[in-house]
Enzyme design. Structure first.
Site, PDB file in Angstrom:
ATOM      1  CB  SER A 152      20.257  39.078 -36.672  1.00 52.14           C
ATOM      2  OG  SER A 152      19.638  39.270 -37.927  1.00 52.14           O
ATOM      3  CE1 TYR A 165      16.417  42.005 -34.392  1.00 50.47           C
ATOM      4  CE2 TYR A 165      17.631  41.866 -36.466  1.00 50.47           C
ATOM      5  CZ  TYR A 165      17.007  41.251 -35.396  1.00 50.47           C
ATOM      6  OH  TYR A 165      16.965  39.883 -35.342  1.00 50.47           O
TER       7      TYR A 165
END
Length: 284
Positions: A152, A165
């Site tokens: 990401s 995350y």
């Protein structure tokens, strides 16, 4: 039936003809789009997920070139069995796509728990380690293969996602680089793909408060992209995955491919040409 958040993009047919791929987290979102695109390009694909009904439905739509396999990506025995099934069914494994993920807990760092940490790292990083480990196990004797991992932009720059995350996604990038350095000896490539703001059920859950409200998420993302008139869709990430899995990308390894509309370049979201400041008009 194709989901309404997909979009057809230009492609060269049969780039993955006769190749065998495994895609985790393939029941929806980016994983589903990757699985669909790989089948369209000629691959035989094993779709892995814990969402059995959705996964079976997608595989059923894709026909004989697709098979759904229930798989908990945090379980080594499940991952081992998944990879072994690909080899048993097709004789080889050409591409492993470690894509399954969750957003996990968000909030101030001093409010997060060890359980929050364990969940995020288990699903987002441990799963990539396991998928990479067992893909390498069968790819080394072949002397070929591609291992892809969905990371990401949150793993590349700060401020794009929850702490845990971001930490796990950063780990995916580091693992990919290191593994690429080892596996090059066997002709195996490893690449990470870093999506930006992509319209998926997972992002819809955060943006719209409803994982099924893709329309509201699409509308919200229209003002959150540097590329005027183009928002990020799962097929954009799938197009990158197909290219990376194909022989066209045969000299690409150990890097992270950004699919973010330019967000990590520092490009501003939703600017009109006249708003570009020093870039708007020639200045000397």
């Amino acid at each position: 039936m194709q989901r309404n958040y997909s979009r057809e993009v230009g492609r060269v047919a049969n780039r993955l003809r006769d190749k065998v791929a495994v895609v985790t987290g393939a029941a929806s979102g980016i994983g589903e789009a990757i699985a669909r695109s790989m089948v369209e390009e000629g691959a035989s694909v094993l779709l892995a997920d814990i969402a059995d009904s959705k996964g079976k439905a997608v595989a059923g739509e894709l026909g004989d070139s697709a098979e759904f396999v229930h798989c908990d990506v945090t379980s080594e025995s499940d991952i081992r069995a998944l990879v072994d099934r690909a080899v048993d069914q097709h004789g080889r494994l050409d591409c492993m796509v470690n894509n399954a993920g969750v957003v996990g807990a968000s909030g101030p760092i001093d409010a997060l728990s060890v359980d929050d940490f364990e969940l995020a790292t288990s699903v987002l990083l441990r799963s990539v380690f396991l998928g990479t480990k067992h893909a390498a196990r069968v790819m080394k004797p072949q002397g070929s293969g591609v291992i892809l991992a969905t990371t990401s932009i949150a793993g590349v720059q700060g401020g794009w996602g929850p702490h845990l995350y971001a930490a796990a996604k950063s780990g995916v990038i580091g693992l990919t680089r290191n593994v690429a350095a080892e596996l090059a000896t066997w002709g195996i490539r490893a690449v990470a793909i870093a999506p930006g703001k992509i319209v998926t059920p997972m992002t819809a859950g955060r943006v719209a408060g409803d994982s099924n409200d893709l329309a509201a998420t699409t509308e919200a993302f229209k003002s959150r992209t540097p590329l005027r008139g183009h928002i990020g869709l799962p097929r954009d990430v799938a197009a990158a995955a197909v290219w990376l899995a194909s022989d066209e990308a045969g000299f690409v390894s150990g890097t992270t491919i950004m699919v973010d509309g330019g967000l990590t370049t520092g490009s501003k979201e939703n600017l009109a040409p006249e708003d570009l400041g020093s870039w708007a008009q020639p200045q000397r």
